[in-house]
Design a protein around this motif. Structure first.
Motif, PDB file in Angstrom:
ATOM      1  N   ALA A 197      -0.881   4.997   4.395  1.00 51.42           N
ATOM      2  CA  ALA A 197      -1.552   4.562   5.618  1.00 51.42           C
ATOM      3  C   ALA A 197      -2.946   4.003   5.325  1.00 51.42           C
ATOM      4  N   PHE A 198      -3.701   4.704   4.486  1.00 51.77           N
ATOM      5  CA  PHE A 198      -5.055   4.255   4.174  1.00 51.77           C
ATOM      6  C   PHE A 198      -5.035   2.892   3.495  1.00 51.77           C
ATOM      7  N   ASN A 199      -4.187   2.736   2.482  1.00 46.00           N
ATOM      8  CA  ASN A 199      -4.155   1.477   1.734  1.00 46.00           C
ATOM      9  C   ASN A 199      -3.692   0.315   2.595  1.00 46.00           C
ATOM     10  N   TRP A 200      -2.751   0.560   3.445  1.00 45.16           N
ATOM     11  CA  TRP A 200      -2.295  -0.494   4.351  1.00 45.16           C
ATOM     12  C   TRP A 200      -3.444  -0.898   5.287  1.00 45.16           C
ATOM     13  N   GLY A 201      -4.109   0.105   5.847  1.00 42.53           N
ATOM     14  CA  GLY A 201      -5.244  -0.172   6.718  1.00 42.53           C
ATOM     15  C   GLY A 201      -6.388  -0.858   5.975  1.00 42.53           C
ATOM     16  N   TYR A 202      -6.658  -0.407   4.762  1.00 41.88           N
ATOM     17  CA  TYR A 202      -7.726  -1.013   3.969  1.00 41.88           C
ATOM     18  C   TYR A 202      -7.412  -2.485   3.678  1.00 41.88           C
ATOM     19  N   ASP A 203      -6.165  -2.750   3.318  1.00 41.62           N
ATOM     20  CA  ASP A 203      -5.770  -4.136   3.038  1.00 41.62           C
ATOM     21  C   ASP A 203      -5.874  -5.019   4.280  1.00 41.62           C
TER      22      ASP A 203
END
Length: 145
Positions: free
Chosen positions: A124-130
């Motif tokens: 979730a974090f990486n998707w949001g960060y991207d």
């Protein structure tokens, strides 16, 4: 590919938010004093932050070599998160067992619980960060269709 300052921002923000979520939840779930679990999570976060930087840099280089892009599909994101957590589990198991004075099995159960949390959190974090900080190559590819 991401710059060094961007990678550092990513790793630090990932760990700070993760700590804020997992420390009180873990202390409650495992009936461990918050201060003791806080030490374990801070040491774990330090190890994880270093590993995060090294792992993501290596993963992006591999993606660039194999796919000529660092853009991740949902399946690649799942593999990315699981591989990260499995390696981190190996690093953290002795830290948890020694500091909390628990058996390796208890440490494994705690670490596996943390890994399960962080696997979902990382996805979730990486998707949001991207989405918040997209690379120019992704915008160009999206504009082309």
């Amino acid at each position: 590919m991401r710059s060094t300052p961007d990678r550092i921002r990513h790793a630090i923000s990932f760990e700070i938010l993760g700590l804020a979520l997992i420390t009180p939840i873990g202390a409650w779930l495992f009936h461990v004093p918050l201060a003791d679990l806080g030490v374990v999570t801070i040491v774990g976060a330090t190890i994880a932050t270093i590993w995060n930087y090294v792992y993501n840099l290596g993963f992006d280089h591999l993606m660039q070599r194999l796919r000529a892009t660092t853009r991740k599909t949902p399946l690649i994101r799942i593999v990315h998160a699981i591989l990260f957590e499995v390696c981190l589990l190996v690093f953290l198991l002795p830290v948890i067992a020694l500091y909390l004075e628990v058996s390796l099995l208890q440490a494994l159960l705690m670490d596996a619980s943390f890994a399960a949390f962080y696997a979902v959190y990382a996805f979730a974090f990486n998707w949001g960060y991207d989405r918040l900080f997209p690379l120019p190559e992704w915008r160009e590819a999206a504009a082309k269709g």
